[in-house]
Design a protein around this motif. Sequence first.
Motif, PDB file in Angstrom:
ATOM      1  N   GLN A  16      -5.653 -19.159  54.239  1.00  0.00           N
ATOM      2  CA  GLN A  16      -6.063 -18.950  55.406  1.00  0.00           C
ATOM      3  C   GLN A  16      -6.010 -17.749  55.866  1.00  0.00           C
ATOM      4  O   GLN A  16      -6.408 -17.411  57.348  1.00  0.00           O
ATOM      5  CB  GLN A  16      -4.844 -19.961  55.422  1.00  0.00           C
ATOM      6  CG  GLN A  16      -4.965 -21.126  55.099  1.00  0.00           C
ATOM      7  CD  GLN A  16      -3.578 -22.369  56.318  1.00  0.00           C
ATOM      8  OE1 GLN A  16      -2.457 -21.265  56.746  1.00  0.00           O
ATOM      9  NE2 GLN A  16      -3.482 -23.513  55.434  1.00  0.00           N
ATOM     10  N   SER A  17      -5.010 -17.231  55.498  1.00  0.00           N
ATOM     11  CA  SER A  17      -5.545 -16.025  55.682  1.00  0.00           C
ATOM     12  C   SER A  17      -5.790 -14.191  54.675  1.00  0.00           C
ATOM     13  O   SER A  17      -5.240 -14.264  53.997  1.00  0.00           O
ATOM     14  CB  SER A  17      -4.224 -15.210  57.448  1.00  0.00           C
ATOM     15  OG  SER A  17      -3.337 -15.626  56.142  1.00  0.00           O
ATOM     16  N   VAL A  18      -5.948 -13.179  55.209  1.00  0.00           N
ATOM     17  CA  VAL A  18      -6.429 -12.069  54.337  1.00  0.00           C
ATOM     18  C   VAL A  18      -5.632 -10.947  55.161  1.00  0.00           C
ATOM     19  O   VAL A  18      -6.558 -10.561  56.463  1.00  0.00           O
ATOM     20  CB  VAL A  18      -8.034 -11.249  54.367  1.00  0.00           C
ATOM     21  CG1 VAL A  18      -8.066 -10.346  52.942  1.00  0.00           C
ATOM     22  CG2 VAL A  18      -8.185 -12.857  53.332  1.00  0.00           C
ATOM     23  N   SER A  19      -4.525  -9.978  54.477  1.00  0.00           N
ATOM     24  CA  SER A  19      -4.324  -8.439  55.465  1.00  0.00           C
ATOM     25  C   SER A  19      -5.579  -8.096  55.292  1.00  0.00           C
ATOM     26  O   SER A  19      -6.323  -7.883  54.714  1.00  0.00           O
ATOM     27  CB  SER A  19      -3.092  -8.365  54.952  1.00  0.00           C
ATOM     28  OG  SER A  19      -2.954  -7.779  53.713  1.00  0.00           O
ATOM     29  N   ILE A  39     -10.227 -19.191  56.742  1.00  0.00           N
ATOM     30  CA  ILE A  39     -10.488 -17.834  56.572  1.00  0.00           C
ATOM     31  C   ILE A  39     -10.248 -18.154  58.503  1.00  0.00           C
ATOM     32  O   ILE A  39     -11.580 -18.085  58.678  1.00  0.00           O
ATOM     33  CB  ILE A  39     -10.555 -17.187  56.043  1.00  0.00           C
ATOM     34  CG1 ILE A  39     -10.334 -16.725  54.912  1.00  0.00           C
ATOM     35  CG2 ILE A  39     -10.200 -15.544  56.734  1.00  0.00           C
ATOM     36  CD1 ILE A  39     -10.803 -16.120  53.580  1.00  0.00           C
ATOM     37  N   ARG A  40      -9.779 -17.386  59.518  1.00  0.00           N
ATOM     38  CA  ARG A  40     -10.368 -17.470  60.236  1.00  0.00           C
ATOM     39  C   ARG A  40     -10.311 -16.407  60.936  1.00  0.00           C
ATOM     40  O   ARG A  40     -11.150 -16.214  62.061  1.00  0.00           O
ATOM     41  CB  ARG A  40      -8.956 -18.177  61.483  1.00  0.00           C
ATOM     42  CG  ARG A  40      -8.733 -19.223  62.057  1.00  0.00           C
ATOM     43  CD  ARG A  40      -7.373 -20.634  63.308  1.00  0.00           C
ATOM     44  NE  ARG A  40      -7.687 -20.816  62.435  1.00  0.00           N
ATOM     45  CZ  ARG A  40      -7.700 -22.651  62.912  1.00  0.00           C
ATOM     46  NH1 ARG A  40      -9.425 -22.431  63.702  1.00  0.00           N
ATOM     47  NH2 ARG A  40      -7.894 -23.035  62.927  1.00  0.00           N
ATOM     48  N   ILE A  41      -9.925 -15.507  60.339  1.00  0.00           N
ATOM     49  CA  ILE A  41      -9.974 -13.523  61.218  1.00  0.00           C
ATOM     50  C   ILE A  41     -10.373 -12.853  59.902  1.00  0.00           C
ATOM     51  O   ILE A  41      -8.979 -13.142  58.950  1.00  0.00           O
ATOM     52  CB  ILE A  41      -9.117 -13.588  61.598  1.00  0.00           C
ATOM     53  CG1 ILE A  41     -10.312 -12.139  62.322  1.00  0.00           C
ATOM     54  CG2 ILE A  41      -7.985 -13.063  61.673  1.00  0.00           C
ATOM     55  CD1 ILE A  41      -9.211 -11.598  64.054  1.00  0.00           C
ATOM     56  N   PHE A  42     -10.196 -11.767  59.479  1.00  0.00           N
ATOM     57  CA  PHE A  42     -10.795 -10.808  59.187  1.00  0.00           C
ATOM     58  C   PHE A  42     -10.460  -9.650  59.439  1.00  0.00           C
ATOM     59  O   PHE A  42     -11.068  -8.845  60.244  1.00  0.00           O
ATOM     60  CB  PHE A  42     -11.811 -10.222  58.247  1.00  0.00           C
ATOM     61  CG  PHE A  42     -12.300 -11.302  57.031  1.00  0.00           C
ATOM     62  CD1 PHE A  42     -12.191 -11.600  56.015  1.00  0.00           C
ATOM     63  CD2 PHE A  42     -13.431 -12.750  57.350  1.00  0.00           C
ATOM     64  CE1 PHE A  42     -11.754 -12.842  55.090  1.00  0.00           C
ATOM     65  CE2 PHE A  42     -13.938 -13.453  56.417  1.00  0.00           C
ATOM     66  CZ  PHE A  42     -13.157 -12.677  55.164  1.00  0.00           C
ATOM     67  N   PRO A  43      -9.240  -8.828  59.523  1.00  0.00           N
ATOM     68  CA  PRO A  43      -8.735  -7.953  60.784  1.00  0.00           C
ATOM     69  C   PRO A  43      -9.649  -6.771  60.236  1.00  0.00           C
ATOM     70  O   PRO A  43     -10.417  -6.966  58.707  1.00  0.00           O
ATOM     71  CB  PRO A  43      -7.315  -7.506  59.810  1.00  0.00           C
ATOM     72  CG  PRO A  43      -6.681  -8.279  59.232  1.00  0.00           C
ATOM     73  CD  PRO A  43      -8.301  -9.450  58.835  1.00  0.00           C
ATOM     74  N   PHE A  47     -12.096  -5.207  54.954  1.00  0.00           N
ATOM     75  CA  PHE A  47     -12.925  -4.437  53.258  1.00  0.00           C
ATOM     76  C   PHE A  47     -13.519  -3.498  53.247  1.00  0.00           C
ATOM     77  O   PHE A  47     -14.080  -2.751  51.984  1.00  0.00           O
ATOM     78  CB  PHE A  47     -14.512  -4.615  53.672  1.00  0.00           C
ATOM     79  CG  PHE A  47     -14.639  -6.413  54.048  1.00  0.00           C
ATOM     80  CD1 PHE A  47     -14.269  -7.759  52.855  1.00  0.00           C
ATOM     81  CD2 PHE A  47     -14.795  -7.599  54.963  1.00  0.00           C
ATOM     82  CE1 PHE A  47     -14.006  -9.057  52.779  1.00  0.00           C
ATOM     83  CE2 PHE A  47     -14.581  -9.148  55.272  1.00  0.00           C
ATOM     84  CZ  PHE A  47     -14.513  -9.078  54.409  1.00  0.00           C
ATOM     85  N   SER A  48     -12.494  -2.289  54.299  1.00  0.00           N
ATOM     86  CA  SER A  48     -13.305  -0.862  53.904  1.00  0.00           C
ATOM     87  C   SER A  48     -12.491  -0.679  52.286  1.00  0.00           C
ATOM     88  O   SER A  48     -13.466   0.533  52.540  1.00  0.00           O
ATOM     89  CB  SER A  48     -12.597  -0.223  55.111  1.00  0.00           C
ATOM     90  OG  SER A  48     -10.606  -0.602  54.996  1.00  0.00           O
ATOM     91  N   SER A  65     -15.110 -15.054  64.988  1.00  0.00           N
ATOM     92  CA  SER A  65     -16.138 -13.521  65.298  1.00  0.00           C
ATOM     93  C   SER A  65     -15.745 -12.363  64.246  1.00  0.00           C
ATOM     94  O   SER A  65     -14.632 -12.647  63.287  1.00  0.00           O
ATOM     95  CB  SER A  65     -15.183 -12.330  66.778  1.00  0.00           C
ATOM     96  OG  SER A  65     -14.049 -12.559  66.356  1.00  0.00           O
ATOM     97  N   LEU A  66     -16.562 -10.951  63.791  1.00  0.00           N
ATOM     98  CA  LEU A  66     -16.382  -9.877  63.133  1.00  0.00           C
ATOM     99  C   LEU A  66     -15.867  -8.854  64.129  1.00  0.00           C
ATOM    100  O   LEU A  66     -17.068  -9.138  65.043  1.00  0.00           O
ATOM    101  CB  LEU A  66     -17.888 -10.041  62.401  1.00  0.00           C
ATOM    102  CG  LEU A  66     -18.259 -11.096  61.355  1.00  0.00           C
ATOM    103  CD1 LEU A  66     -19.676 -10.846  60.695  1.00  0.00           C
ATOM    104  CD2 LEU A  66     -16.485 -11.469  60.043  1.00  0.00           C
ATOM    105  N   GLY A  67     -15.497  -7.484  63.853  1.00  0.00           N
ATOM    106  CA  GLY A  67     -15.337  -7.103  64.078  1.00  0.00           C
ATOM    107  C   GLY A  67     -16.540  -5.617  64.301  1.00  0.00           C
ATOM    108  O   GLY A  67     -16.710  -5.904  63.664  1.00  0.00           O
ATOM    109  N   TRP A  68     -16.193  -5.368  65.452  1.00  0.00           N
ATOM    110  CA  TRP A  68     -17.643  -4.584  64.906  1.00  0.00           C
ATOM    111  C   TRP A  68     -17.607  -3.228  64.212  1.00  0.00           C
ATOM    112  O   TRP A  68     -19.035  -2.943  63.279  1.00  0.00           O
ATOM    113  CB  TRP A  68     -17.479  -3.909  66.717  1.00  0.00           C
ATOM    114  CG  TRP A  68     -16.511  -2.139  66.504  1.00  0.00           C
ATOM    115  CD1 TRP A  68     -15.319  -2.276  67.432  1.00  0.00           C
ATOM    116  CD2 TRP A  68     -15.972  -1.117  66.067  1.00  0.00           C
ATOM    117  NE1 TRP A  68     -14.984  -1.688  67.179  1.00  0.00           N
ATOM    118  CE2 TRP A  68     -15.443  -0.293  66.533  1.00  0.00           C
ATOM    119  CE3 TRP A  68     -17.682   0.119  65.523  1.00  0.00           C
ATOM    120  CZ2 TRP A  68     -14.615   0.968  66.045  1.00  0.00           C
ATOM    121  CZ3 TRP A  68     -16.886   1.234  64.636  1.00  0.00           C
ATOM    122  CH2 TRP A  68     -15.603   1.599  65.300  1.00  0.00           C
TER     123      TRP A  68
END
Length: 124
Positions: A16-19, A39-43, A47-48, A65-68
């Motif tokens: 459900q989530s990934v840190s 999974i609802r959000i990837f902070p 993937f950095s 949504s995906l962060g810029w």
Amino acid sequence: MMRNIVTLFLFNNSIQSVSARGFFGLSELKTLDLSRNPIRIFPNGTFSYLLSLLLLNISNTDISSLGWNIFINNNNLTVLDLSYSRVGSIQYSMFRGLSLLEELYMSNVPTKVHSFSDLRVFNL
């Protein structure tokens, strides 16, 4: 050792989530499949740490949504699958720095799509 992992299939695991640091230390990872997870959000920065990543499959997720800068440092990424996700808007700037991206899969994504003329495969 975990840092030597090259392929990681985590699809269909009810994740459900990934840190943001969830993949820290996996600098040799080339393939990551997180598809079919709620999974609802990837902070930002998720993937950095994946500097060698070539293929990322985050299809069939509940991400809206995906962060810029979600793909910052993923300069080697060649295949990205967002199919069947719920991403609302995709801007080309999200993919800044992904000069090797060749294939972008976005089947059944309810999004406003902007120009991706540099891609070899752009599947809607």
